[in-house]
Design an enzyme around this catalytic site. Sequence first.
Site, PDB file in Angstrom:
ATOM      1  N   GLU A 133       0.799  -1.227   0.000  1.00 36.68           N
ATOM      2  CA  GLU A 133       0.000   0.000   0.000  1.00 36.68           C
ATOM      3  C   GLU A 133       0.834   1.282   0.000  1.00 36.68           C
ATOM      4  O   GLU A 133       0.540   2.215   0.736  1.00 36.68           O
ATOM      5  CB  GLU A 133      -0.918   0.016   1.236  1.00 36.68           C
TER       6      GLU A 133
HETATM    7  C1  NGO Z   1      -3.889  -4.788   4.851  1.00 34.08           C
HETATM    8  C2  NGO Z   1      -2.943  -3.670   5.183  1.00 34.08           C
HETATM    9  C3  NGO Z   1      -2.679  -3.559   6.675  1.00 34.08           C
HETATM   10  C4  NGO Z   1      -3.981  -3.637   7.458  1.00 34.08           C
HETATM   11  C5  NGO Z   1      -4.692  -4.931   7.110  1.00 34.08           C
HETATM   12  C6  NGO Z   1      -6.001  -5.058   7.857  1.00 34.08           C
HETATM   13  C7  NGO Z   1      -1.792  -5.411   4.319  1.00 34.08           C
HETATM   14  C8  NGO Z   1      -0.715  -6.240   3.789  1.00 34.08           C
HETATM   15  N1  NGO Z   1      -1.735  -4.097   4.486  1.00 34.08           N
HETATM   16  O1  NGO Z   1      -2.977  -5.903   4.716  1.00 34.08           O
HETATM   17  O2  NGO Z   1      -2.026  -2.337   6.945  1.00 34.08           O
HETATM   18  O3  NGO Z   1      -3.695  -3.636   8.830  1.00 34.08           O
HETATM   19  O4  NGO Z   1      -4.942  -5.013   5.720  1.00 34.08           O
HETATM   20  O5  NGO Z   1      -6.710  -6.199   7.534  1.00 34.08           O
END
Ligand code: NGO
Length: 538
Positions: free
Chosen positions: A347
């Site tokens: 992200e």
């Molecule tokens: C995503 C995000 C995390 C969140 C999570 C919550 C990933 C790899 N990045 O997973 O920052 O905490 O969802 O479910």
Amino acid sequence: MKVPGRRRGLPALVLALTTGLAVLTNGVAAPRPAEAAATPVPYSAVVPAPATAVPASGVAYQITSATAIHTEPGSAAAASIGAYLAGLLRPSTGFPLPVGAATGTTPSDGISLLLSGAPGGVGDQGYQLDVTAGSIVVRAAQPAGLFAAVQTLRQLLPAAAESGTAQPGPWPVAGGHVVDQPRFGYRGAMLDVARHFFPVATVKRYIDEIALYKANYLHLHLSDDQGWRIAITSRPRLATYGGSTAVGGGPGGYYTQDDYREIVAYAASRYITVVPEIDMPGHTNAALASYAELTCDGVAPPLYTGTDVGFSSLCTSKETTYTFIDEVLGEIAALTPGPYLHIGGDEAQSTQPADYAAFVNRVQQIVAAHGKTVIGWHDVVNATPLPSTVAQFWGTTTRNSAVAGAAQRGTKVLMSPANRAYLDMKYNSRTTLGQNWAGYIDVKTAYGWDPGAYLSGVGASSVLGVEAPLWTETITSLPDIEYMAFPRLPALMELGWSPAATHDWTAFKQRLAAQGPRWHVMGVNYYHSTQLTWPAGS
Ligand code: NGO
């Protein structure tokens, strides 16, 4: 936060056992059939299902006050696994269970843990277990295999064996022959200690719980926007300032380097390798707040206690950023005996794609220079993965062309599909903890996929293993962790360990439910999924 589910104290259970009563899920005591405690647990109740198990019907070994534990002569590792087994069973059985070196290669009594004579197929993590009326003999090529066998043996004993106080017994182990080894080499759990911080004791308890299901990696998500959780000597403000808060504005916390060493050593004693994650270039607000030079404009943002994602980034164009990463990862590499450093990479919505790729490529070189192998969230396939780099898949679809392409070029994939393996997803709409952005995940959904055939174009030979991540935006305590992990974590560990041919929901839901009385005795705050029929004592 209110703890969901129930957590029944041990005294009620001890009372029930000593009075011959079983405690039902509604808390009412009911008569326990006299023979129930003496009936050995069947091999079909073991999670993960062993690769092969042939019961010898009508045969059982009884652990008694005369039982001794014999370990491979000259092996300190085998001796400590023997001591670990004795330590587990002494409180509940009240037996002395002395541990000593085995004298012959064909033991005729007691419980033997040997590093000779195992069939070749068991590999580095597997084992052979033979239970007859006269003895229990475990043979493995490596200590990890002995440790795995001990987890099988624990589950073959009555649930009361897990009690911390003396129980009446008896302690039969069903006769049989097991040859067992994992399908995938990596079976992990991830704990996000960044969104909320958890003390060393909580992490140790979780290590013990995941070890029972043959997990062999613990991934610690040590940094995120809301907190930096490990002391870095060259950058003290990361922990003291960046670690000073948490989601919701709580006090946060961090591990000293000694704390981290203690976790690593404890995990190693359970044959679990720690994978530390420093998430970058996004998910870095706690670092940016601590050291202004890591931002492009030189202005430190305030600490962050919300739950948005994708707003922060290290400044990928500044040399100081790479000096910082080299120092941080250098210290962590030196503290970490395991092969992997997880660099996050997810992200990075505030980083341009070209900058992201150049950044990840450079960080891969830094990790390699410290003698470690990169794991990254699967977004890292948008850079140029080194041949050794592992991509951790966290998507919600069964098609991802970038990941499939990388796999075709040799990248190994660690499977954590968010709509199957994320332990922070709610079980259903009534679950008070957790999130639902990837959907609801009850046990059947967590179990109902094949890691080796899930992602289009990513076959079993490209899969390193399975990991169950627990993100902690809404999770604040050990009972919360347990409630989200159990019973789903054992389901996911079975997918990582057991041959695909054993995959069968009807059989699985019975052996999983059979763990309920064990969790009850252990004081694990688990979710009583209505998809399972829990036995008395659960
Ligand atoms: C995503 C995000 C995390 C969140 C999570 C919550 C990933 C790899 N990045 O997973 O920052 O905490 O969802 O479910």
